[in-house]
Design a protein around this motif. Structure first.
Motif, mmCIF file in Angstrom:
data_model
loop_
_atom_site.group_PDB
_atom_site.id
_atom_site.type_symbol
_atom_site.label_atom_id
_atom_site.label_comp_id
_atom_site.label_asym_id
_atom_site.label_seq_id
_atom_site.Cartn_x
_atom_site.Cartn_y
_atom_site.Cartn_z
ATOM 1 N N PRO A 100 46.047 60.252 73.084
ATOM 2 C CA PRO A 100 45.500 61.494 73.648
ATOM 3 C C PRO A 100 44.331 61.191 74.589
ATOM 4 O O PRO A 100 43.512 60.320 74.305
ATOM 5 C CB PRO A 100 45.022 62.271 72.410
ATOM 6 N N ASN A 101 44.283 61.897 75.704
ATOM 7 C CA ASN A 101 43.227 61.759 76.723
ATOM 8 C C ASN A 101 43.157 60.375 77.352
ATOM 9 O O ASN A 101 42.117 59.992 77.890
ATOM 10 C CB ASN A 101 41.849 62.124 76.144
ATOM 11 N N SER A 102 44.254 59.596 77.271
ATOM 12 C CA SER A 102 44.208 58.263 77.865
ATOM 13 C C SER A 102 44.598 58.301 79.340
ATOM 14 O O SER A 102 45.273 59.217 79.809
ATOM 15 C CB SER A 102 45.076 57.271 77.093
ATOM 16 N N THR A 103 44.118 57.287 80.037
ATOM 17 C CA THR A 103 44.359 57.117 81.467
ATOM 18 C C THR A 103 44.838 55.694 81.693
ATOM 19 O O THR A 103 44.373 54.766 81.029
ATOM 20 C CB THR A 103 43.040 57.335 82.245
ATOM 21 N N MET A 104 45.757 55.522 82.635
ATOM 22 C CA MET A 104 46.179 54.186 83.068
ATOM 23 C C MET A 104 45.581 53.968 84.449
ATOM 24 O O MET A 104 45.757 54.801 85.347
ATOM 25 C CB MET A 104 47.704 54.070 83.148
ATOM 26 N N THR A 105 44.877 52.861 84.593
ATOM 27 C CA THR A 105 44.317 52.501 85.894
ATOM 28 C C THR A 105 44.777 51.094 86.230
ATOM 29 O O THR A 105 44.569 50.165 85.449
ATOM 30 C CB THR A 105 42.774 52.569 85.872
ATOM 31 N N ASN A 106 45.419 50.957 87.380
ATOM 32 C CA ASN A 106 45.833 49.658 87.903
ATOM 33 C C ASN A 106 44.958 49.383 89.115
ATOM 34 O O ASN A 106 44.947 50.174 90.069
ATOM 35 C CB ASN A 106 47.311 49.658 88.290
ATOM 36 N N ALA A 107 44.200 48.277 89.059
ATOM 37 C CA ALA A 107 43.195 48.032 90.083
ATOM 38 C C ALA A 107 42.795 46.557 90.103
ATOM 39 O O ALA A 107 43.164 45.789 89.222
ATOM 40 C CB ALA A 107 41.964 48.898 89.782
ATOM 41 N N THR A 108 41.984 46.210 91.091
ATOM 42 C CA THR A 108 41.473 44.854 91.241
ATOM 43 C C THR A 108 40.092 44.752 90.604
ATOM 44 O O THR A 108 39.243 45.630 90.800
ATOM 45 C CB THR A 108 41.390 44.481 92.735
ATOM 46 N N VAL A 109 39.879 43.683 89.854
ATOM 47 C CA VAL A 109 38.574 43.462 89.229
ATOM 48 C C VAL A 109 37.573 43.063 90.310
ATOM 49 O O VAL A 109 37.755 42.059 91.003
ATOM 50 C CB VAL A 109 38.657 42.368 88.136
ATOM 51 N N ALA A 110 36.511 43.878 90.454
ATOM 52 C CA ALA A 110 35.469 43.599 91.441
ATOM 53 C C ALA A 110 34.290 42.872 90.810
ATOM 54 O O ALA A 110 33.593 42.109 91.478
ATOM 55 C CB ALA A 110 34.995 44.901 92.090
ATOM 56 N N GLN A 111 34.076 43.132 89.498
ATOM 57 C CA GLN A 111 32.941 42.511 88.808
ATOM 58 C C GLN A 111 33.253 42.467 87.320
ATOM 59 O O GLN A 111 33.909 43.364 86.784
ATOM 60 C CB GLN A 111 31.680 43.336 89.052
ATOM 61 N N THR A 112 32.791 41.419 86.656
ATOM 62 C CA THR A 112 32.896 41.324 85.200
ATOM 63 C C THR A 112 31.542 40.893 84.657
ATOM 64 O O THR A 112 30.949 39.941 85.150
ATOM 65 C CB THR A 112 34.029 40.367 84.760
ATOM 66 N N VAL A 113 31.054 41.660 83.662
ATOM 67 C CA VAL A 113 29.750 41.382 83.087
ATOM 68 C C VAL A 113 29.903 41.285 81.578
ATOM 69 O O VAL A 113 30.380 42.229 80.938
ATOM 70 C CB VAL A 113 28.726 42.485 83.446
ATOM 71 N N ALA A 114 29.496 40.142 81.022
ATOM 72 C CA ALA A 114 29.568 39.949 79.574
ATOM 73 C C ALA A 114 28.350 40.594 78.930
ATOM 74 O O ALA A 114 27.235 40.491 79.437
ATOM 75 C CB ALA A 114 29.603 38.468 79.243
ATOM 76 N N GLY A 115 28.603 41.285 77.817
ATOM 77 C CA GLY A 115 27.514 41.901 77.066
ATOM 78 C C GLY A 115 27.621 41.519 75.603
ATOM 79 O O GLY A 115 28.512 40.770 75.204
ATOM 80 N N ASN A 116 26.718 42.045 74.790
ATOM 81 C CA ASN A 116 26.725 41.731 73.366
ATOM 82 C C ASN A 116 27.955 42.259 72.649
ATOM 83 O O ASN A 116 28.389 41.701 71.663
ATOM 84 C CB ASN A 116 25.468 42.296 72.689
ATOM 85 N N ASP A 117 28.516 43.366 73.139
ATOM 86 C CA ASP A 117 29.643 43.999 72.455
ATOM 87 C C ASP A 117 30.918 43.990 73.293
ATOM 88 O O ASP A 117 31.777 44.832 73.123
ATOM 89 C CB ASP A 117 29.271 45.423 72.039
ATOM 90 N N GLY A 118 31.041 43.039 74.204
ATOM 91 C CA GLY A 118 32.260 42.949 75.002
ATOM 92 C C GLY A 118 31.942 42.705 76.467
ATOM 93 O O GLY A 118 30.862 42.240 76.814
ATOM 94 N N HIS A 119 32.902 43.033 77.301
ATOM 95 C CA HIS A 119 32.766 42.871 78.747
ATOM 96 C C HIS A 119 32.869 44.229 79.416
ATOM 97 O O HIS A 119 33.642 45.082 78.974
ATOM 98 C CB HIS A 119 33.910 42.002 79.298
#
Length: 185
Positions: A100-119
């Motif tokens: 429910p309320n989900s979206t599919m997005t197909n796209a190019t990764v412009a930036q990735t940032v690692a954090g304490n609880d994931g990326h």
């Protein structure tokens, strides 16, 4: 009329293969229905395998099912990395039927940032961009070559299907999980 039959086409069926022969694939859907699909002569079968989140790089073309997050961003339910020959497939963002309320997005990764609880991935597509939070338990997969021989009873699949005028269904694309994997998308 079943809920499946009322869906607009094209649509998807997710489940396990019950049986397969030269022309017909029978899938037991997640809701328990047996769905018979006629395989087109040009059917494309793709394998799905797990990869590490670290395999997603700036410039990767990905698809991600997301749901609204608590911080106003989007939380990934799953991420799939397309091989280069599938770059551009379904580019954009649209409602999706996984949750429910989900979206599919197909796209190019412009930036990735690692954090304490994931990326956090910043992904860009022709009409916009999104920030997607990918948690440590979020399934991350990619496509690998496969063929009709990979369609075996018990294998978990997502089949893209079209309802024909006679009420039957056909498929020209099936993604099959490898090594017992259930395709998360």
């Amino acid at each position: 009329m079943s809920a499946l039959a009322q869906q607009t086409s094209p649509s998807r069926v997710r489940g396990a293969i019950e049986s397969v022969d030269a022309e017909t694939l029978t899938v037991k859907s997640r809701s328990g229905e047996d769905v018979k699909l006629t395989m087109t002569g040009d059917i494309r079968v793709l394998g799905i395998v797990k990869i590490a989140l670290s395999d997603i790089k700036v410039g990767s073309f990905i698809g991600s099912t997301t749901v609204p997050g608590q911080d106003g961003g989007d939380d990934a339910v799953e991420v799939h990395v397309f091989p280069e020959d599938m770059r551009g497939t379904g580019e954009g963002s649209r409602p999706y039927d996984l949750k429910p309320n989900s979206t599919m997005t197909n796209a190019t990764v412009a930036q990735t940032v690692a954090g304490n609880d994931g990326h956090t991935l910043t992904i860009k597509y022709k009409d916009g961009e999104k920030k997607v939070m990918v948690g440590p338990d979020t399934p991350v997969v990619t496509y690998v070559p496969a063929g009709k021989s990979d369609l075996k009873p018990g294998a978990k699949v997502i089949a893209f299907m079209k309802k024909l005028p006679d009420g039957s269904f056909e498929t020209n694309r099936v993604s099959v999980g490898r090594d017992g994997l259930t395709p998360p998308m």
